[in-house]
Design an enzyme around this catalytic site. Structure first.
Site, PDB file in Angstrom:
ATOM      1  N   TYR A 137     -13.617  13.867   4.221  1.00  0.00           N
ATOM      2  CA  TYR A 137     -13.196  15.120   5.093  1.00  0.00           C
ATOM      3  C   TYR A 137     -14.430  15.367   6.270  1.00  0.00           C
ATOM      4  O   TYR A 137     -13.797  16.311   6.946  1.00  0.00           O
ATOM      5  CB  TYR A 137     -12.735  16.225   4.109  1.00  0.00           C
ATOM      6  N   LYS A 188     -13.250   5.343  -7.319  1.00  0.00           N
ATOM      7  CA  LYS A 188     -12.826   4.129  -7.070  1.00  0.00           C
ATOM      8  C   LYS A 188     -14.099   3.266  -6.920  1.00  0.00           C
ATOM      9  O   LYS A 188     -14.353   2.261  -5.898  1.00  0.00           O
ATOM     10  CB  LYS A 188     -11.875   3.986  -5.822  1.00  0.00           C
ATOM     11  N   ASP A 221      -6.649   5.327  -9.539  1.00  0.00           N
ATOM     12  CA  ASP A 221      -5.211   4.859  -9.490  1.00  0.00           C
ATOM     13  C   ASP A 221      -4.915   4.906 -11.295  1.00  0.00           C
ATOM     14  O   ASP A 221      -3.573   5.288 -11.382  1.00  0.00           O
ATOM     15  CB  ASP A 221      -5.153   3.410  -8.902  1.00  0.00           C
ATOM     16  N   ASP A 245      -7.340  15.707  -3.381  1.00  0.00           N
ATOM     17  CA  ASP A 245      -6.232  16.084  -2.443  1.00  0.00           C
ATOM     18  C   ASP A 245      -4.946  15.544  -2.840  1.00  0.00           C
ATOM     19  O   ASP A 245      -4.057  16.052  -3.226  1.00  0.00           O
ATOM     20  CB  ASP A 245      -6.435  15.724  -1.083  1.00  0.00           C
ATOM     21  N   ASP A 249      -1.654  16.928  -5.503  1.00  0.00           N
ATOM     22  CA  ASP A 249      -0.135  17.019  -5.235  1.00  0.00           C
ATOM     23  C   ASP A 249       0.697  16.546  -6.421  1.00  0.00           C
ATOM     24  O   ASP A 249       1.679  17.170  -6.784  1.00  0.00           O
ATOM     25  CB  ASP A 249       0.120  16.304  -3.934  1.00  0.00           C
TER      26      ASP A 249
HETATM   27  C1  IPM Z   1      -4.831  20.957   0.876  1.00  0.00           C
HETATM   28  C2  IPM Z   1      -4.215  20.235   2.195  1.00  0.00           C
HETATM   29  C3  IPM Z   1      -5.349  20.427   3.232  1.00  0.00           C
HETATM   30  C4  IPM Z   1      -6.212  19.340   2.609  1.00  0.00           C
HETATM   31  C5  IPM Z   1      -4.825  19.911   4.673  1.00  0.00           C
HETATM   32  C6  IPM Z   1      -3.857  21.190   5.227  1.00  0.00           C
HETATM   33  C7  IPM Z   1      -5.942  19.766   5.632  1.00  0.00           C
HETATM   34  O1  IPM Z   1      -3.481  19.127   2.097  1.00  0.00           O
HETATM   35  O2  IPM Z   1      -5.364  21.886   0.772  1.00  0.00           O
HETATM   36  O3  IPM Z   1      -4.678  20.178  -0.445  1.00  0.00           O
HETATM   37  O4  IPM Z   1      -6.169  17.950   2.914  1.00  0.00           O
HETATM   38  O5  IPM Z   1      -7.274  19.614   1.934  1.00  0.00           O
HETATM   39 MN    MN Z   2      -3.373  18.452   0.013  1.00  0.00          MN
END
Ligand code: IPM
Ligand code: MN
Length: 353
Positions: A137, A188, A221, A245, A249
């Site tokens: 990042y 990884k 993975d 990140d 999700d």
């Molecule tokens: C998160 C989001 C952010 C990230 C984006 C909006 C830059 O996806 O907070 O998970 O990748 O950190």
């Molecule tokens: Mn995210």
């Protein structure tokens, strides 16, 4: 003494979900006989497009001097294709306030919300600590021979011993403090033989200092596979910025989707930032359909961080009750709008339901 919160609703559904989150904060303070002062900042795509400014000069200092915490909605707007303002406002705060802990609790409030067969609240109850200040990042790298057939693009994965060690240690400290017994580190290192070999070494060193905690390594993975097969194995997961990140999700999916997922960007003991995991969802904006629970739960994480433990718990309980009784938005099976869900959580906090 009033708790001073800087509120940045941001773009898209951020505005609507933060309205409910701040309503919740107001009610919880009122019913506890305590005081919260909310100061709104209109930073986001609209402000950027109008003024060319992402954040005003001195914003960092102003936040540090004047506030105890920041509550943020979401950043992202199709009218700003490179999302410059989002990078500056969100990622900029993470880096400049050195918010190295991205704390994402993953809690299933009702089995109805889980896409996995036969899994209930006892099976999905873990936290992810995502490193939040380095890795992929840092936006270091560049283009060479740009716009030619020989074009080259690089992106640097920056990992420092200090950065890796502090997030790994935080995971073990959290486990110790909260009575959890297992920490998994995911990387990884079979391919990223430099950067993630550092993660391996640091993890082993730190783990050895916490003999009461069972430590385990998984390739990322495999972690994804295991999260789907047997989420109940996990209590605390620690990983790098990009993997965190992605994994969070997936983890949000286990608890009912992005609308349910809360997150905290923390530097222990310092000004920190709280936001739902979801983005600005431009397509859903302004329609009173977005799930405010991720934002409300992020406000609860905020209260926990500043020491309002009981108030934080009360919000979590109110959300849990709303889910259990089906008072939710459509993404998690209900029939209420954003505002009505917020109102129902507020009513619960007032003891009205
Ligand atoms: C998160 C989001 C952010 C990230 C984006 C909006 C830059 O996806 O907070 O998970 O990748 O950190
Ligand atoms: Mn995210």
């Amino acid at each position: 003494m009033s708790l001073r919160i800087a509120v940045v609703p941001g773009d898209g559904i951020g505005v609507e979900v933060i309205r409910e989150a701040t309503k919740t904060l107001g009610v919880v303070a009122e019913t506890a006989g305590r005081k919260i002062t909310l100061t709104h900042f209109e930073w986001g795509a609209e402000h950027y497009l109008r003024t060319g400014e992402t954040l005003p000069g001195g914003a960092l200092q102003m936040l540090q001097d004047g506030f105890d915490a920041i509550l943020l909605g979401a950043m992202g707007d199709p009218r700003v294709p490179d999302n410059r303002h989002a990078a500056e406002i969100l990622l900029g705060r993470r880096f400049k306030l050195d918010l190295y802990v991205n704390y994402r609790p993953v809690q299933l409030f009702h089995e109805r919300l889980c896409p996995l067969k036969g899994k209930g609240p006892a099976d999905v109850d873990f936290v992810v600590f995502r490193e939040n200040t380095e890795g992929l990042y840092v936006m270091m790298g560049g283009h060479f021979k740009r716009d030619s057939p020989d074009e080259v693009a690089t992106e640097i994965d920056l990992n420092t011993r200090k950065g890796v060690e502090r997030i790994v240690r935080h995971a073990f400290e959290f486990a110790t403090a909260t009575g959890r017994t297992k920490v998994v580190m995911a990387d990884k290192s079979n391919v990223l033989i430099h950067a993630h070999e550092l993660w391996q070494r640091v993890f082993k060193t730190v783990a050895a200092q916490y003999p009461a905690i069972e430590s385990r390594h998984l390739y990322v993975d495999n972690l994804c596979l295991q999260l789907l097969r047997e989420p109940q194995q996990f209590q605390v997961v620690v990983t790098s910025n990009m993997f965190g990140d992605i994994v969070t999700d997936l983890a949000a999916g286990l608890q009912g989707g992005l609308g349910m997922a809360a997150s905290a960007n923390i530097h222990p003991g310092r000004l920190s930032l709280f936001e739902p995991v979801h983005g600005s969802s431009p397509g859903l904006a302004g329609r009173n359909v977005a799930n405010p629970m991720g934002a409300v739960l992020s406000a609860a994480l905020l209260l926990d961080h500043v020491g309002w433990k009981q108030e934080s718990k009360r919000i979590e309980q109110a959300v849990r009750r709303a889910v259990e009784s089906g008072r939710t938005t459509a993404d998690v099976g209900g029939r209420l709008g954003t505002r009505e869900v917020g109102e129902s959580i507020a009513a619960c906090l007032r003891g009205e339901s």
